[in-house]
Structure formats: C-alpha cells, structure tokens
Design an enzyme around this catalytic site. Sequence first.
Site, short mmCIF file in Angstrom:
data_model
loop_
_atom_site.label_atom_id
_atom_site.label_comp_id
_atom_site.label_asym_id
_atom_site.label_seq_id
_atom_site.Cartn_x
_atom_site.Cartn_y
_atom_site.Cartn_z
N LYS A 214 43.24 34.57 47.29
CA LYS A 214 42.04 34.22 48.05
C LYS A 214 41.25 33.14 47.31
O LYS A 214 40.87 32.13 47.88
CB LYS A 214 41.21 35.49 48.26
CG LYS A 214 39.90 35.25 48.98
CD LYS A 214 39.19 36.55 49.25
CE LYS A 214 37.76 36.27 49.69
NZ LYS A 214 37.00 37.46 50.02
N GLU A 220 46.29 35.81 36.58
CA GLU A 220 47.66 36.33 36.66
C GLU A 220 48.48 35.51 37.65
O GLU A 220 49.62 35.13 37.38
CB GLU A 220 47.65 37.80 37.12
CG GLU A 220 47.08 38.80 36.13
CD GLU A 220 45.58 38.99 36.27
OE1 GLU A 220 44.91 38.13 36.89
OE2 GLU A 220 45.06 40.00 35.75
N GLY A 276 39.71 40.77 49.80
CA GLY A 276 41.11 40.76 49.35
C GLY A 276 41.85 42.01 49.77
O GLY A 276 42.98 41.95 50.26
N ARG A 277 41.21 43.18 49.63
CA ARG A 277 41.91 44.43 49.94
C ARG A 277 41.96 44.71 51.44
O ARG A 277 42.52 45.72 51.87
CB ARG A 277 41.24 45.59 49.20
CG ARG A 277 39.74 45.70 49.38
CD ARG A 277 39.12 46.63 48.35
NE ARG A 277 37.66 46.66 48.40
CZ ARG A 277 36.87 45.83 47.75
NH1 ARG A 277 37.37 44.85 47.04
NH2 ARG A 277 35.55 45.95 47.83
N GLU A 362 38.58 50.40 44.99
CA GLU A 362 37.83 49.17 44.73
C GLU A 362 36.63 49.09 45.68
O GLU A 362 35.61 48.50 45.35
CB GLU A 362 38.75 47.94 44.91
CG GLU A 362 38.25 46.70 44.20
CD GLU A 362 39.28 45.58 44.10
OE1 GLU A 362 39.98 45.50 43.09
OE2 GLU A 362 39.39 44.80 45.06
N HIS A 393 58.38 68.30 43.61
CA HIS A 393 59.12 68.71 42.40
C HIS A 393 58.50 68.11 41.16
O HIS A 393 59.14 68.03 40.12
CB HIS A 393 60.58 68.29 42.54
CG HIS A 393 61.25 69.03 43.66
ND1 HIS A 393 61.85 70.26 43.49
CD2 HIS A 393 61.34 68.75 44.98
CE1 HIS A 393 62.32 70.68 44.65
NE2 HIS A 393 62.02 69.79 45.57
N LYS A 517 38.21 40.57 33.83
CA LYS A 517 38.77 39.22 33.96
C LYS A 517 38.15 38.29 32.92
O LYS A 517 38.83 37.54 32.23
CB LYS A 517 38.46 38.66 35.36
CG LYS A 517 39.24 39.26 36.49
CD LYS A 517 38.96 38.46 37.76
CE LYS A 517 39.55 39.09 38.99
NZ LYS A 517 39.19 38.42 40.23
O1 F6P Z 1 41.06 42.86 41.47
C1 F6P Z 1 40.01 42.05 41.85
C2 F6P Z 1 40.39 41.13 42.92
O2 F6P Z 1 39.34 40.26 43.12
C3 F6P Z 1 40.76 41.85 44.21
O3 F6P Z 1 39.67 42.22 44.95
C4 F6P Z 1 41.65 40.87 44.85
O4 F6P Z 1 42.40 41.47 45.86
C5 F6P Z 1 42.47 40.43 43.67
O5 F6P Z 1 41.54 40.36 42.59
C6 F6P Z 1 43.19 39.12 43.81
O6 F6P Z 1 42.29 38.08 44.04
P1 F6P Z 1 42.79 36.70 44.62
O7 F6P Z 1 43.40 36.94 45.95
O8 F6P Z 1 41.56 35.85 44.70
O9 F6P Z 1 43.80 36.12 43.67
#
Ligand code: F6P
Length: 553
Positions: A214, A220, A276-277, A362, A393, A517
Amino acid sequence: MSDSPAGSPRLTRRPEWAALEDHRADALPQPDLRKLFETDPGRAERYVVRVGDLRIDYSKHLITDETLALLQELAVATDVFGLRDAMFRGERINTTENRAVLHTALRAPRDAVVEVDGENVVPGVHAVLDKMAAFADRVRSGEWTGHTGKRIRNVVNIGIGGSDLGPAMAYEALRPFTDRSLTFRFVSNVDGSDLHEAVRDLDPAETLFIVASKTFTTIETITNATSARSWLLAGLGGDEKAVARHFVALSTNAEKVSGFGIDVDNMFEFWDWVGGRYSYDSAIGLSLMIAIGPDRFREMLDGFRIVDEHFRNAPAEANAPLIMGLLGIWYGNFHDAQSHAVLPYSHYLSKFTAYLQQLDMESNGKSVDRDGNPVEWQTGPVVWGTPGTNGQHAYYQLIHQGTKLIPADLIGFARPVAELSDELKAQHDLLMANLFAQGQALAFGKTAEEVRAEGVPEEQVPHRTFRGNHPTTTILATELTPSVLGQLVALYEHKVFVQGAVWNIDSFDQWGVELGKVLAKRVEPALTEGADVPGLDPSTAALVAAYRNLREV
Ligand code: F6P
C-alpha cells in the site's frame, strides 16, 4: 476518570454495562448449557442466523434471550449502527489517520454511488478491477510474455501483512478454482530464505513478480523486491528492460512505484481509504485474480457484498456480524476470556485464522479509546487456531480440560469442493463428524456420573470428567466457493467493526506496528557496521554484541 469529551458516559459507566454485569452475576452465575437446553430446547432453532449461504448456529453459547437483549441494548447505547452508517457513507471514522474506511466500496456494484469528499469512488474501483481483469486474462492466456518471449508460468507475490495474508489465504482457500498450470508463491519474510525458497526452482524468464505494498515503503517488501529484481536480472543477462515485463506493482503510491523502477502503467492502484488488512478484494488481490480468473474473483466480491448488505440492513436480532461481535464482548468483558479460537474444518482454510489474526488483532489491539483516554475494559482477544482435526490432536486438550475459557468458531462445509476420488470424498463425513462431536463435547462435557457409569475406577473419574460449557459458534455452508469465502471474510470484518464500535476504539489505525518498524531501521547499522546506536538499552546492546561475535565465529 472523567466522561468522554463527547459527553457520553465511559463504557463501563453505562447502565447497559452494569445491567450485563448484574445479569452475569445473578441470572447466569454458573451457566450450564445442559440446563439451558433442557429448559429451552427451542434455542437450537432460535439461535441460528442465516446470511447468504452461511448458517450460523450460536445456540451453544452461555446466553439466554435476556443476555441477548441486554447485549443489544449495549450496542444501541454505543451507537454501533450509527458508526456503521457513517462508515458506509464514507465519513472519516478512522480519526487518528483522518481517513474514510471504505473497503465496502471495493465490492459495490458498478452503478453504486459512494462518495468521499464529494467524489464518487465507485467508477475508480471498477476501472481498476477492469484493468486487473484485462491483465489477468493476458497472463492466463499466455498473451503477456516475459522479456525473452516465454510465457509466464510462475507468479510470485511479494508483500507483507495485509499485502500478503489476504491473497495467500484466499489462494489457498480457492485452490480448486485455480489454474493448475500456473505456480503461485507468496513471499513476505525479510529472512532471505523466504525468497530463496520461493524462486530456487523457477525460471526467471517465466516468472512474474507482483510487488504488493500500500505504502511502497515497507522495508521487508522493498528489500525482497530489490533482491527479486537482482535475481531476475542475473538470470536474464542483466538487461534492465526485462523489469517492465516481469514486475508489476499494487500500491497507493505511484511516486514510490516509479522510483523503484516499475512503470506506473504496470501499477494497479488502490486508495488510502482501504486499510491494508481490509485490502485483498482491492488491487492487492491481483495474484488471486490471475489464479482463479476475473469471473471467480467477481463472484467473491458478490459474496462480500451479500454480507455488507446484510450488516447494513438486517435488524439487530438477526444481524450476524452484530451477534458474533456481541458474543465476543460477552466473553471478553464479562467472563474474562482472553482469546478466541477459529477452527476451520477445511484444509483449504489452513491460512484463514492467520489472516483473521491481522484483521482482528491489528484492528482491535488498542488500549486507548477514540478520544485518547486509556480504556478500563478489555479490548480485542488473542485470535488463534488451525484447521480441525489437526488441532484436536494438539491443543484441544486445553480447551476441554484446561482452566481457561476459550470461545471458538467451528467452520465446516456440507460438501468438499475439490474433485476428489469417491474414497476421499467419503472422508468428508468423518471430517464433519469430528466438527459436530467437538461442538457437542465442548458444550455438554461428560459428568462424573456418566464417567462412573462406564465403569471407570473412582480414582480416574476426575481426570476423565469434562466440565463442558465451552461456547462455540458453528458456521456451516454448502461448499467453499469464491462467494462463500467473500461472505466469510466480510462476516469477520464486520464482527471486528462491531466490537471496536462498542469498545469506542479506532479499529482502523495500527500505530503499535510503527514503533517496531522505526526501531528496526535504527538498530540495523549496529549489526551491519558495528555503529554505535544511541539509545540502545543495555540488554539489547549486549544482544547485538553477542550476535556480532557469533556471526564472526
Ligand atoms: O503491519 C503494519 C502494516 O502497516 C499493515 O497494516 C499492512 O498490512 C502491512 O504493514 C504492509 O503494509 P504495506 O502494504 O504498506 O507494505
């Protein structure tokens, strides 16, 4: 503690809250599901709500009609439906980020009007869906080729959090509907092994990377995308022009996408009013759309919409997300339950609970209310679980005989959707027998008398007694189709909404994730260069030093 600035009383000072506390203490001090069913067998039919293809049975809960009525009164007092309407209207109910919350517009029909600041966002939603569909068709048909002219056979989604969990979960859930001639992989972890394992057996000439972010700033994702780019170029002779045929982006941030070197023509857009979620039904679902095709993707959106409409229009007493949200409040706030298990009896839903963890935790893992005051009540539960029967199990022992109250959702289907052999198809009844048996055992347990009647020696009776009264909701549908998956996800989205509304928290920000972060970026130079990082606490500084020493050995 003062009342909120808006003038409404704090949640725990509301008379409706006190009424629920009294009810818990006086009417249901030791709820007993055996007795509740004995005195009111009709609850097996009455406590069932239907939405779309879902049949949601909440009869095995520690509730009576009075409990439900009192919970509904709390929902009215906290104006859950008022906030719901504000969300659907496009108001900026995510106050800490000053944003509208309009994932529901992602599945609005083409002719709907949903305005943000006077602008109808629906045409933009459908323009992106159409662009995604055209692209997905080109990849699926082989018309979109890689740099060397080879057909795309592998699709690798690079993203994390909402830009990974949704598409990865839905791809797994809808596997029987996917094009089996294509390989799909989902890379999220900044641990280089994730990307390594995802691409080690792939031909770069046949591989498409979808960079899903987003913000397009998530370290990452950008790190993995950069490494993927190097892998691709190394495999294709270093020609930079290859990037345009092998990388597309899903983002709200065109500037960063083009800064990364991806042509904005190959960017699929979404908007800041999609969290995002809550985003896998937006452009973030491109990998899924390539896997299942645009028509199936639209069927999934139709499923979401069925539950949106239900949440918007069904009366409180038959409103599934409202009921599920309120039941969670009943346990979290009035029975000290700390967690909630989601236990799908479907192998295809193996990632469903992990997806819900982000959606729920979240969203509702908050400890200040919308006005910034500390909350004096429990908020979101720990959400956990894996598919039955595997969990039976492993950890069901603790649910049955441990000391904790763990409400659970059991999700199952009448028919397997995959083309199974007759022999494998026959296993489905056994799978579902497990679901029903667990629901029954959790609710009604086994009394000491029943254990004795089986001839069990007296000293073993306490060990083999099950107290029961573990509440479950059973969600049944005919089969796990794209529409049913959309219905399930929307059901949980709105359940989470209901709880956040009652708790008076902002369910749509995630400031808690931001600290990690920022700190990771600050600590990294200490690892890579041995730099002196100001502000490292003694414990962390010692760990960094130990890491550096071990690394050199
Ligand atoms: O984990 C925090 C967060 O901001 C989430 O809300 C989001 O889904 C994720 O990082 C990834 O963010 P982006 O889509 O901006 O890379």
